[in-house]
Design a protein around this motif. Sequence first.
Motif, mmCIF file in Angstrom:
data_model
loop_
_atom_site.group_PDB
_atom_site.id
_atom_site.type_symbol
_atom_site.label_atom_id
_atom_site.label_comp_id
_atom_site.label_asym_id
_atom_site.label_seq_id
_atom_site.Cartn_x
_atom_site.Cartn_y
_atom_site.Cartn_z
ATOM 1 N N GLY A 51 -67.729 -6.965 -9.076
ATOM 2 C CA GLY A 51 -68.975 -7.226 -8.100
ATOM 3 C C GLY A 51 -69.564 -5.626 -8.184
ATOM 4 O O GLY A 51 -69.217 -4.810 -8.903
ATOM 5 N N THR A 52 -70.647 -5.854 -7.596
ATOM 6 C CA THR A 52 -71.654 -4.541 -7.108
ATOM 7 C C THR A 52 -71.720 -4.404 -5.776
ATOM 8 O O THR A 52 -72.272 -5.515 -4.988
ATOM 9 C CB THR A 52 -72.848 -4.844 -7.888
ATOM 10 N N TYR A 53 -71.710 -3.268 -5.417
ATOM 11 C CA TYR A 53 -71.807 -2.908 -4.014
ATOM 12 C C TYR A 53 -73.202 -2.097 -3.871
ATOM 13 O O TYR A 53 -73.359 -1.258 -4.717
ATOM 14 C CB TYR A 53 -70.708 -1.917 -3.534
ATOM 15 N N ARG A 54 -74.080 -2.690 -2.836
ATOM 16 C CA ARG A 54 -75.188 -2.390 -2.869
ATOM 17 C C ARG A 54 -75.764 -2.151 -1.238
ATOM 18 O O ARG A 54 -75.036 -2.582 -0.401
ATOM 19 C CB ARG A 54 -76.370 -3.080 -3.356
ATOM 20 N N ARG A 55 -76.489 -1.115 -1.091
ATOM 21 C CA ARG A 55 -77.225 -0.967 0.316
ATOM 22 C C ARG A 55 -78.660 -1.280 0.336
ATOM 23 O O ARG A 55 -79.297 -1.017 -0.512
ATOM 24 C CB ARG A 55 -77.032 0.768 0.387
ATOM 25 N N TRP A 56 -78.712 -1.968 1.481
ATOM 26 C CA TRP A 56 -80.016 -2.767 1.527
ATOM 27 C C TRP A 56 -80.459 -2.674 3.036
ATOM 28 O O TRP A 56 -79.917 -3.093 3.684
ATOM 29 C CB TRP A 56 -80.323 -4.054 0.875
ATOM 30 N N ASN A 57 -81.701 -2.041 3.353
ATOM 31 C CA ASN A 57 -82.202 -2.125 4.765
ATOM 32 C C ASN A 57 -81.145 -1.505 5.733
ATOM 33 O O ASN A 57 -81.073 -2.150 6.801
ATOM 34 C CB ASN A 57 -82.755 -3.484 5.323
ATOM 35 N N GLY A 58 -80.581 -0.425 5.332
ATOM 36 C CA GLY A 58 -79.429 0.202 6.107
ATOM 37 C C GLY A 58 -78.022 -0.349 6.232
ATOM 38 O O GLY A 58 -77.290 -0.167 6.991
ATOM 39 N N ALA A 59 -77.876 -1.508 5.534
ATOM 40 C CA ALA A 59 -76.591 -2.297 5.604
ATOM 41 C C ALA A 59 -76.182 -2.228 4.061
ATOM 42 O O ALA A 59 -76.564 -2.041 2.980
ATOM 43 C CB ALA A 59 -76.712 -3.684 6.001
ATOM 44 N N ASN A 60 -74.571 -2.283 4.019
ATOM 45 C CA ASN A 60 -73.668 -2.322 2.801
ATOM 46 C C ASN A 60 -73.441 -3.795 2.478
ATOM 47 O O ASN A 60 -72.948 -4.629 3.261
ATOM 48 C CB ASN A 60 -72.644 -1.428 2.990
#
Length: 622
Positions: free
Chosen positions: A53-62
């Motif tokens: 999988g890939t861990y990403r950050r978007w709009n202040g959330a993980n």
Amino acid sequence: MRATIASLVSNALLLPQQAAAAPTNTSTLNETTVNISRDSFADSFSVASSSNGTYRRWNGANYACKCYPGDTCWPSPLQWNSLNATVGGNLQVSIPPAASCYKTFEGLLGNISTYDAAQCADVQANYASEQWQIELPTAGMWTYFTNDTCRPTFNPSESCTGGYFPTIYIKAKTVAHIQAGVHFAKKNNLRLIIRNTGHDFLGRSVGWGALAINTHGFKDINLTNSYRGACNYTGSAITVGAGVQAFEALGKLHSLSPPKIMVTGECATVGVAGGLVQGGGHGPLTNFYGFLADTALEFQVITADGVLRTANAKTNPDLFWALKGGGPSAFGIIVQATYKTFNDYSSSGTTFALGPANVNNNDTLWWDAVAKFHSYSNHFVDNGLYIYYELYPGLTFRVQPAVGVNKTAAQLEAVLQPLFDDWTAMGLTFDKTTTTYSTFYELYNALFETEDAGNSALTGGWAFGKTDVAKNNAGIIEAFKNVLNNGVLLVGHIWNGGHGLPQSQWANSAINLRFRNVSDKLITVLPLSGNAPLAEKEAAQRLLTDVVDGGLRAAGPNGAAYINEADPFQPNWQTAFWGTNYPKLRQLRQKWDPSGVFYSVSTPGTEKWEQIEHGTRLCKKL
């Protein structure tokens, strides 16, 4: 048009810097159209990667995300080739239906030369045809959730990208092919899409960067006059494969002597063994036999572990219950379904309409006439009628049809006559036509119109309880005015899901119990291009959710929303779609799909799942 799966995957792996990730210039994207192409993203939002999988950050959330082209967890060419061999060479790259009108299709796996003048002419001629779209492997019949980045064009030099279409698909020919796809998606943490007809308003048949499994080729139909199964039912039944459409099943039943009938949707091209029954499945016979789900006897279903299981009243009864209205693409892939069938009867249908000329362009008079019509909703369902109607801006109201199953023309008109008398007393002139058919099947084919494919719109809706109509019809009409005043179209279905079904059977399916006491289920349609600027899309969604459907919800506090024809982004969707059944459905989702192999928006257990980065990556919020 087609390129080998190996070469395209290899191309994607050789060009990781062009792989999909999050848009980097969000201020610009808020003002312009998002052009989802293989090189329009950068990896700046990715915080970590792993083998699964890939861990990403978007709009202040993980978020923990599914694997997509360019990610280190994306399968290798060797793995894809192995899957292709397992599924008999039926693994293909997904290409949008209109790609043949463009010189180049820019996909997530690389560019493909696609222009073909003859094929493009076929696209131009048939793009609005339901069946033409259905026969394509990954097309979405309504295009808003594809992002509309590759529509038919007369300029082949324009850009054609994959939008939110799946990236790769299996055109399954056997159950083993489907199982292989499920195993592969689970092992490699891929987004998985199940696609039969693509007959879906909410974008559940498409998904950016996904592996899709097309089940439309499962066309077997078997009939019996004496069912022997897990329940006490011993009457007639039909068993259908996953790809069978309503017109195919109904045609087969009509060929019997005497002819039989089954519950289907009002649209003849809908598949009868997939999302329809998993959403409940209402139609012209719902007043008599309930939803399609209420007539289900057994399913053969592939669950998230890739196992083919039987689900009926005795074997896996909890799964059987959940599959009957508990949410499309939520609990498994139905590959075969068995339903009760019923005797077909002579039936009658009436059509009538009111336009500007009927009311001398008098807006007040037209709305008074609509209000009078709607005030009879409870009367209509209590007398066994099904009514399909439309309200459009410009004083356009039409009924096609009002259906009286097992009724003569005189009996049908007797139920409608109080309305007609009231309209006459109001000074209205109107035309009506009533016809009796030797069977319901013939009425169904004659009076229910086909729908156009290829349109782009946001869809919402609400259903009014009988109590709402009895106590607040005036408030409902004010909500109708609000719908039309905002440029939104309204389609109504007058039926009651508990009228002909014994109350003792109401809880045998996962369908919201409120549908047993409704009398009018609405669809709201907000026309909007799928490739509209993001700001326009966001404003339109707020308008639909908060203003248009918000007014309907306020006017109908005893109502509910139907999962297949409603706004998936409405507040409290869990209660709106399933009422008191939701907690049990969420528990069953955890039992049958604990790792989230299946996904469709706003279905049980998906609260933490989101399509982040402007509707692309499917991720779980951490």
